[in-house]
Design a protein around this motif. Structure first.
Motif, PDB file in Angstrom:
ATOM      1  N   ILE A 190       0.844  -1.191   0.000  1.00 32.78           N
ATOM      2  CA  ILE A 190       0.000   0.000   0.000  1.00 32.78           C
ATOM      3  C   ILE A 190       0.882   1.244   0.000  1.00 32.78           C
ATOM      4  O   ILE A 190       1.887   1.299   0.722  1.00 32.78           O
ATOM      5  CB  ILE A 190      -0.903   0.031   1.263  1.00 32.78           C
ATOM      6  N   VAL A 191       0.514   2.236  -0.796  1.00 32.55           N
ATOM      7  CA  VAL A 191       1.168   3.539  -0.793  1.00 32.55           C
ATOM      8  C   VAL A 191       0.206   4.539  -0.152  1.00 32.55           C
ATOM      9  O   VAL A 191      -0.957   4.626  -0.551  1.00 32.55           O
ATOM     10  CB  VAL A 191       1.528   4.001  -2.217  1.00 32.55           C
ATOM     11  N   SER A 192       0.687   5.283   0.841  1.00 30.29           N
ATOM     12  CA  SER A 192      -0.144   6.264   1.534  1.00 30.29           C
ATOM     13  C   SER A 192       0.438   7.663   1.350  1.00 30.29           C
ATOM     14  O   SER A 192       1.289   8.101   2.124  1.00 30.29           O
ATOM     15  CB  SER A 192      -0.239   5.923   3.020  1.00 30.29           C
ATOM     16  N   PRO A 193      -0.009   8.374   0.321  1.00 30.75           N
ATOM     17  CA  PRO A 193       0.513   9.725   0.073  1.00 30.75           C
ATOM     18  C   PRO A 193      -0.101  10.753   1.013  1.00 30.75           C
ATOM     19  O   PRO A 193      -1.216  10.588   1.512  1.00 30.75           O
ATOM     20  CB  PRO A 193       0.075  10.015  -1.375  1.00 30.75           C
ATOM     21  N   GLY A 194       0.642  11.818   1.223  1.00 29.01           N
ATOM     22  CA  GLY A 194       0.106  13.002   1.864  1.00 29.01           C
ATOM     23  C   GLY A 194      -0.493  13.905   0.809  1.00 29.01           C
ATOM     24  O   GLY A 194      -1.081  13.434  -0.165  1.00 29.01           O
ATOM     25  N   PHE A 195      -0.342  15.204   0.970  1.00 31.57           N
ATOM     26  CA  PHE A 195      -0.888  16.159   0.007  1.00 31.57           C
ATOM     27  C   PHE A 195       0.023  16.270  -1.212  1.00 31.57           C
ATOM     28  O   PHE A 195       1.193  16.637  -1.089  1.00 31.57           O
ATOM     29  CB  PHE A 195      -1.042  17.537   0.647  1.00 31.57           C
ATOM     30  N   PHE A 196      -0.516  15.944  -2.377  1.00 29.47           N
ATOM     31  CA  PHE A 196       0.205  16.090  -3.631  1.00 29.47           C
ATOM     32  C   PHE A 196      -0.583  17.015  -4.553  1.00 29.47           C
ATOM     33  O   PHE A 196      -1.816  17.033  -4.539  1.00 29.47           O
ATOM     34  CB  PHE A 196       0.422  14.727  -4.307  1.00 29.47           C
ATOM     35  N   ASP A 197       0.140  17.777  -5.334  1.00 30.17           N
ATOM     36  CA  ASP A 197      -0.471  18.743  -6.246  1.00 30.17           C
ATOM     37  C   ASP A 197      -0.960  17.999  -7.488  1.00 30.17           C
ATOM     38  O   ASP A 197      -0.203  17.796  -8.436  1.00 30.17           O
ATOM     39  CB  ASP A 197       0.548  19.819  -6.625  1.00 30.17           C
ATOM     40  N   THR A 198      -2.212  17.559  -7.467  1.00 31.13           N
ATOM     41  CA  THR A 198      -2.792  16.813  -8.579  1.00 31.13           C
ATOM     42  C   THR A 198      -4.021  17.530  -9.106  1.00 31.13           C
ATOM     43  O   THR A 198      -4.525  18.472  -8.502  1.00 31.13           O
ATOM     44  CB  THR A 198      -3.209  15.400  -8.131  1.00 31.13           C
ATOM     45  N   LYS A 199      -4.517  17.041 -10.230  1.00 30.13           N
ATOM     46  CA  LYS A 199      -5.718  17.639 -10.815  1.00 30.13           C
ATOM     47  C   LYS A 199      -6.948  17.398  -9.961  1.00 30.13           C
ATOM     48  O   LYS A 199      -7.924  18.139 -10.047  1.00 30.13           O
ATOM     49  CB  LYS A 199      -5.932  17.091 -12.230  1.00 30.13           C
ATOM     50  N   MET A 200      -6.914  16.341  -9.137  1.00 33.54           N
ATOM     51  CA  MET A 200      -8.032  16.104  -8.241  1.00 33.54           C
ATOM     52  C   MET A 200      -8.137  17.228  -7.223  1.00 33.54           C
ATOM     53  O   MET A 200      -9.226  17.660  -6.863  1.00 33.54           O
ATOM     54  CB  MET A 200      -7.876  14.762  -7.515  1.00 33.54           C
ATOM     55  N   GLY A 201      -6.969  17.715  -6.790  1.00 32.67           N
ATOM     56  CA  GLY A 201      -6.934  18.893  -5.937  1.00 32.67           C
ATOM     57  C   GLY A 201      -7.501  18.668  -4.555  1.00 32.67           C
ATOM     58  O   GLY A 201      -7.944  17.596  -4.185  1.00 32.67           O
ATOM     59  N   ALA A 202      -7.471  19.710  -3.766  1.00 31.16           N
ATOM     60  CA  ALA A 202      -8.004  19.690  -2.403  1.00 31.16           C
ATOM     61  C   ALA A 202      -8.561  21.072  -2.108  1.00 31.16           C
ATOM     62  O   ALA A 202      -8.268  22.041  -2.803  1.00 31.16           O
ATOM     63  CB  ALA A 202      -6.912  19.325  -1.409  1.00 31.16           C
ATOM     64  N   SER A 203      -9.369  21.145  -1.069  1.00 30.66           N
ATOM     65  CA  SER A 203      -9.953  22.422  -0.700  1.00 30.66           C
ATOM     66  C   SER A 203      -8.864  23.371  -0.205  1.00 30.66           C
ATOM     67  O   SER A 203      -7.803  22.927   0.252  1.00 30.66           O
ATOM     68  CB  SER A 203     -10.996  22.220   0.395  1.00 30.66           C
ATOM     69  N   PRO A 204      -9.097  24.694  -0.283  1.00 32.44           N
ATOM     70  CA  PRO A 204      -8.098  25.655   0.215  1.00 32.44           C
ATOM     71  C   PRO A 204      -7.704  25.385   1.664  1.00 32.44           C
ATOM     72  O   PRO A 204      -6.532  25.535   2.032  1.00 32.44           O
ATOM     73  CB  PRO A 204      -8.819  27.000   0.066  1.00 32.44           C
ATOM     74  N   GLY A 205      -8.676  24.970   2.478  1.00 36.85           N
ATOM     75  CA  GLY A 205      -8.372  24.664   3.871  1.00 36.85           C
ATOM     76  C   GLY A 205      -7.408  23.504   4.004  1.00 36.85           C
ATOM     77  O   GLY A 205      -6.495  23.521   4.833  1.00 36.85           O
ATOM     78  N   CYS A 206      -7.610  22.466   3.176  1.00 34.77           N
ATOM     79  CA  CYS A 206      -6.726  21.300   3.215  1.00 34.77           C
ATOM     80  C   CYS A 206      -5.316  21.655   2.748  1.00 34.77           C
ATOM     81  O   CYS A 206      -4.321  21.214   3.323  1.00 34.77           O
ATOM     82  CB  CYS A 206      -7.289  20.186   2.345  1.00 34.77           C
ATOM     83  N   ILE A 207      -5.239  22.466   1.694  1.00 34.60           N
ATOM     84  CA  ILE A 207      -3.922  22.860   1.182  1.00 34.60           C
ATOM     85  C   ILE A 207      -3.171  23.685   2.213  1.00 34.60           C
ATOM     86  O   ILE A 207      -1.971  23.506   2.439  1.00 34.60           O
ATOM     87  CB  ILE A 207      -4.082  23.628  -0.137  1.00 34.60           C
ATOM     88  N   ASN A 208      -3.873  24.588   2.867  1.00 35.04           N
ATOM     89  CA  ASN A 208      -3.244  25.375   3.924  1.00 35.04           C
ATOM     90  C   ASN A 208      -2.751  24.488   5.057  1.00 35.04           C
ATOM     91  O   ASN A 208      -1.702  24.722   5.658  1.00 35.04           O
ATOM     92  CB  ASN A 208      -4.226  26.413   4.467  1.00 35.04           C
ATOM     93  N   GLU A 209      -3.512  23.421   5.321  1.00 33.36           N
ATOM     94  CA  GLU A 209      -3.116  22.457   6.336  1.00 33.36           C
ATOM     95  C   GLU A 209      -1.833  21.751   5.928  1.00 33.36           C
ATOM     96  O   GLU A 209      -0.965  21.466   6.765  1.00 33.36           O
ATOM     97  CB  GLU A 209      -4.234  21.435   6.556  1.00 33.36           C
ATOM     98  N   ARG A 218       5.135  22.204   2.190  1.00 33.01           N
ATOM     99  CA  ARG A 218       4.571  22.288   0.845  1.00 33.01           C
ATOM    100  C   ARG A 218       3.843  21.011   0.516  1.00 33.01           C
ATOM    101  O   ARG A 218       3.922  20.027   1.259  1.00 33.01           O
ATOM    102  CB  ARG A 218       5.677  22.521  -0.193  1.00 33.01           C
ATOM    103  N   GLN A 219       3.138  21.018  -0.609  1.00 31.27           N
ATOM    104  CA  GLN A 219       2.610  19.782  -1.161  1.00 31.27           C
ATOM    105  C   GLN A 219       3.731  19.046  -1.896  1.00 31.27           C
ATOM    106  O   GLN A 219       4.769  19.625  -2.232  1.00 31.27           O
ATOM    107  CB  GLN A 219       1.483  20.075  -2.150  1.00 31.27           C
ATOM    108  N   GLY A 220       3.492  17.770  -2.178  1.00 30.14           N
ATOM    109  CA  GLY A 220       4.437  17.025  -2.979  1.00 30.14           C
ATOM    110  C   GLY A 220       4.133  17.193  -4.459  1.00 30.14           C
ATOM    111  O   GLY A 220       2.993  17.416  -4.856  1.00 30.14           O
ATOM    112  N   HIS A 221       5.169  17.111  -5.281  1.00 25.57           N
ATOM    113  CA  HIS A 221       5.001  17.093  -6.734  1.00 25.57           C
ATOM    114  C   HIS A 221       4.862  15.635  -7.168  1.00 25.57           C
ATOM    115  O   HIS A 221       5.485  14.740  -6.586  1.00 25.57           O
ATOM    116  CB  HIS A 221       6.214  17.730  -7.413  1.00 25.57           C
ATOM    117  N   THR A 222       4.047  15.395  -8.169  1.00 27.27           N
ATOM    118  CA  THR A 222       3.797  14.009  -8.584  1.00 27.27           C
ATOM    119  C   THR A 222       5.083  13.280  -8.993  1.00 27.27           C
ATOM    120  O   THR A 222       5.163  12.056  -8.856  1.00 27.27           O
ATOM    121  CB  THR A 222       2.793  13.952  -9.739  1.00 27.27           C
TER     122      THR A 222
END
Length: 254
Positions: A190-209, A218-222
């Motif tokens: 299993i791969v468990s990623p954190g926040f990555f900058d993808t087209k699926m995206g995340a809410s502004p609150g999540c990105i700030n988190e 920062r977020q991770g790059h793919t």
């Protein structure tokens, strides 16, 4: 499960098993080209996979094919896996990577939105695993890689995506169970990623988190996660199964 000294002294029939006949050189271990790998691309709404498959075939001199699949539909998954085996002859590695998130607190989320996430993130994983697992068992070998999330294992999860968090907890524990169930013929990790900058995206609150909580800020790059999938798919990881590999920029550190 407890064991006594007699249990530990018992010799399992057929054990120890032999080491795998894989390259000694680590660069050869990591090279899927060395293993003669070809690639089947799955997509649903994004037809860019068709062009990508063609480009991969040309640039890497390999066989590729793109298949339109709805992972939330069992018949679609079963049909596509059958087609892949027919076109390629076998499946060595299967990456179950489809997922979606609707970033809303449960009191604001509709039941339709809840069911939509469940059909992709949970049912889709089960369908893919079930039907490719049948192929692996017939072949006597296989390698399944599931994409979960760091949110399946931390307390301070983003508060606006409870359903998504729960679905990824399912993926993690399901994968570990499969690793035990399939121990005679396939590996499962299993791969468990954190926040990555993808087209699926995340809410502004999540990105700030992500910026606030990640040690790297920062977020991770793919491009920073490709190597992990390559490692798990390759002969470099033949002694790994049932592992849940976290790649999150240090988000879950105390």
């Amino acid at each position: 499960m407890s064991m006594n000294s007699q249990d530990c002294a018992q010799v399992r029939d057929g054990f120890p098993r032999p080491f795998p006949n894989t390259p000694t050189n680590v660069f050869d271990q990591l090279s899927l080209k060395e293993a003669g790998a070809h690639v089947a691309f799955w997509y649903n709404s994004n037809e860019a996979a068709i062009k990508m498959a063609q480009e991969f075939a040309t640039s890497h001199s390999i066989k590729t094919q793109a298949y339109k699949v709805d992972v939330s539909n069992a018949d679609s998954v079963q049909k596509s896996i059958t087609e892949v085996v027919k076109d390629f002859g076998k499946i060595d590695v299967f990456v179950a990577n489809a997922g979606m998130a609707i970033s809303k607190p449960i009191l604001e989320q509709t039941l339709e939105e809840y069911h939509k996430q469940m059909t992709v993130n949970v049912d889709g994983i089960v369908y893919c695993s079930k039907f490719v697992g049948e192929v692996f068992k017939r072949q006597g070998f296989g390698n399944l890689i599931l994409t979960s999330s760091m949110s399946a294992k931390i307390v301070n999860v983003p508060v606006d995506q409870p359903v998504y968090n729960a679905t990824k907890a399912f993926v993690t524990h399901f994968g570990k169970s499969l690793a035990r169930e399939w121990r005679e013929f396939a590996r499962v990790n299993i791969v468990s990623p954190g926040f990555f900058d993808t087209k699926m995206g995340a809410s502004p609150g999540c990105i700030n988190e992500a910026y606030r909580m990640s040690s790297l800020g920062r977020q991770g790059h793919t491009k920073e996660i490709k190597g992990l999938y390559l490692y798990l798919a390759s002969d470099a990881s033949t002694y790994m199964t049932g592992s849940d590999v976290l790649i999150d920029g240090g988000y879950v550190l105390p």
